[in-house]
Design an enzyme around this catalytic site. Structure first.
Site, PDB file in Angstrom:
ATOM      1  N   HIS A  12       0.664  -1.221  -0.083  1.00  0.00           N
ATOM      2  CA  HIS A  12       0.175   0.060   0.015  1.00  0.00           C
ATOM      3  C   HIS A  12       0.914   1.072   0.020  1.00  0.00           C
ATOM      4  CE1 HIS A  12      -4.383   1.946   0.898  1.00  0.00           C
ATOM      5  NE2 HIS A  12      -3.316   2.769   1.229  1.00  0.00           N
ATOM      6  N   HIS A 192      -9.633   1.022  -0.686  1.00  0.00           N
ATOM      7  CA  HIS A 192      -9.252   1.969   0.023  1.00  0.00           C
ATOM      8  C   HIS A 192     -10.799   1.913   0.943  1.00  0.00           C
ATOM      9  CE1 HIS A 192      -6.048   3.365  -1.370  1.00  0.00           C
ATOM     10  NE2 HIS A 192      -6.113   4.136  -0.249  1.00  0.00           N
ATOM     11  N   GLU A 195     -11.492   4.054   6.711  1.00  0.00           N
ATOM     12  CA  GLU A 195     -10.150   4.745   7.455  1.00  0.00           C
ATOM     13  C   GLU A 195     -10.949   5.551   8.046  1.00  0.00           C
ATOM     14  OE1 GLU A 195      -6.586   7.036   5.848  1.00  0.00           O
ATOM     15  OE2 GLU A 195      -7.921   6.240   4.933  1.00  0.00           O
ATOM     16  N   ASP A 273       1.139   4.248   3.348  1.00  0.00           N
ATOM     17  CA  ASP A 273       0.956   4.329   2.632  1.00  0.00           C
ATOM     18  C   ASP A 273       1.312   6.192   1.647  1.00  0.00           C
ATOM     19  OD1 ASP A 273      -1.787   5.572   2.057  1.00  0.00           O
ATOM     20  OD2 ASP A 273      -2.039   6.539   3.496  1.00  0.00           O
ATOM     21  N   ASP A 274       1.820   7.003   2.719  1.00  0.00           N
ATOM     22  CA  ASP A 274       2.311   8.180   1.621  1.00  0.00           C
ATOM     23  C   ASP A 274       3.595   8.771   2.647  1.00  0.00           C
ATOM     24  OD1 ASP A 274       0.091   8.810  -0.661  1.00  0.00           O
ATOM     25  OD2 ASP A 274      -0.907   9.199   1.430  1.00  0.00           O
TER      26      ASP A 274
END
Length: 329
Positions: A12, A192, A195, A273-274
């Site tokens: 991811h 996704h 979340e 993720d980022d």
């Protein structure tokens, strides 16, 4: 204890979201585009909340304007990943950002990214695969165009299809055509969910899109019947603890539900993720999980096996990765 040298698999990872801030600043200067407002005084990305984060993300992405920009980005990102011991990564790529969903332009961007991935594999020993990902808040019609791009380029490198963006915009069933198109092309399916919306969103996503993996999915912990269902179905969660904590979903590592999910038999994996947005790396994720839950090498080996089994890659790639993991033990 540092687990930096351990081999890791990451499922991811948003390619633009993994761009080092210095890389984006340098590119903005080359392009003469002023995006200084997205950085703090230390040169890090800055944002107020998740929805502001999405705007900052898109502003950073705006300076990536050519296939060569993405070639350079891919090399920069994979160098960072390899430094954390990552031997395999799957990255989300959006035709929205790579050629405006025009198939000819998308092919050019994809060729540049794949070329960079091949270079990184030869030089750094890291393998990359791509998950085509429309942006939820851009709407279902644009998602259809992205799905066509995915279907037309499905193969050894483009192996998956998902959806990202603002969970509070649209419903999973609004994207059914796009996911059916991708599934018919033989692509692995993830989405996704869970979340910024709760367990009901995960249930709706499972029902409408039938993914084998869920991006995040951590709010399943609010409904233990759903947790048990995920365990029974074998649905794999692409969990990004550092991201969730940085965005305020959970206050600290010990409060994160990944430990409970794992203990209840849910198949969990760990990703960043980022990463520069959330001041993390794969090595840091593993280190913090070790500290918070006293996870040992056996647990991290299980996480790797789960990721390997869930990876959207061909049998030869999976076998090669398995050998790398065995050699490292």
């Amino acid at each position: 204890m540092s687990l930096k040298s351990h081999p890791k698999l990451e499922l991811h990872l948003h390619l633009e979201g993994a761009a080092p801030p210095a890389f984006i600043r340098g590119l903005s200067q080359e392009r003469k585009v002023d995006i200084s407002g997205i950085f703090d005084e230390r040169g890090h990305y800055t944002y107020r909340d998740f929805w502001h984060f999405l705007k900052v993300y898109e502003a950073a992405t705006s300076v990536l304007q050519s296939p060569m920009d993405y070639h350079r980005l891919t090399l920069a990102v994979l160098e960072e990943c390899a430094a954390s011991g990552v031997i395999y990564a799957e990255t989300f790529l959006s035709p929205d950002f790579c050629g405006g969903r025009d198939l000819v332009a998308w092919r050019d961007y994809l060729a540049a990214i794949e070329d960079a991935a091949a270079q990184a594999e030869a030089e750094l020993g890291i393998t990359l695969r791509a998950i085509v990902t429309p942006i939820r808040h851009f709407g279902p019609d644009k998602a259809k165009e992205a799905a066509r791009c995915a279907a037309e380029t499905a193969g050894r490198f483009v192996t998956g299809f998902g959806i990202a963006g603002d969970e509070k915009v649209c419903e999973p069933e609004d994207f059914l055509w796009a996911f059916d198109c991708a599934r018919e092309a033989g692509l692995g399916i993830t989405a996704h969910a869970g979340e910024w919306r709760g367990p009901e969103h995960i249930r709706a996503t499972l029902k409408a899109l039938n993914p084998t993996r869920i991006g995040h999915g951590v709010r399943a912990i609010e409904d233990l019947a759903l947790v048990d269902e995920l365990a029974e179905r074998g649905t794999v969660l692409e969990v990004c603890p550092g991201s969730n904590i940085a965005l305020g979903l959970y206050p600290d590592w010990r409060s994160h539900p990944i430990g409970q999910l794992y203990d209840r038999g849910v198949k969990v994996t760990v990703s960043t993720d980022d990463p520069p947005f959330f001041h993390t790396t794969m090595a840091r994720e593993w280190d913090r999980l070790h500290d918070a839950f006293e996870w040992d090498d056996g647990v991290f080996a299980t996480l790797n096996r789960t990721a390997l089994e869930a990876a959207f890659c061909d049998a030869d790639t999976r076998q090669a990765l398995a050998k790398k993991l065995e050699t490292a033990q």
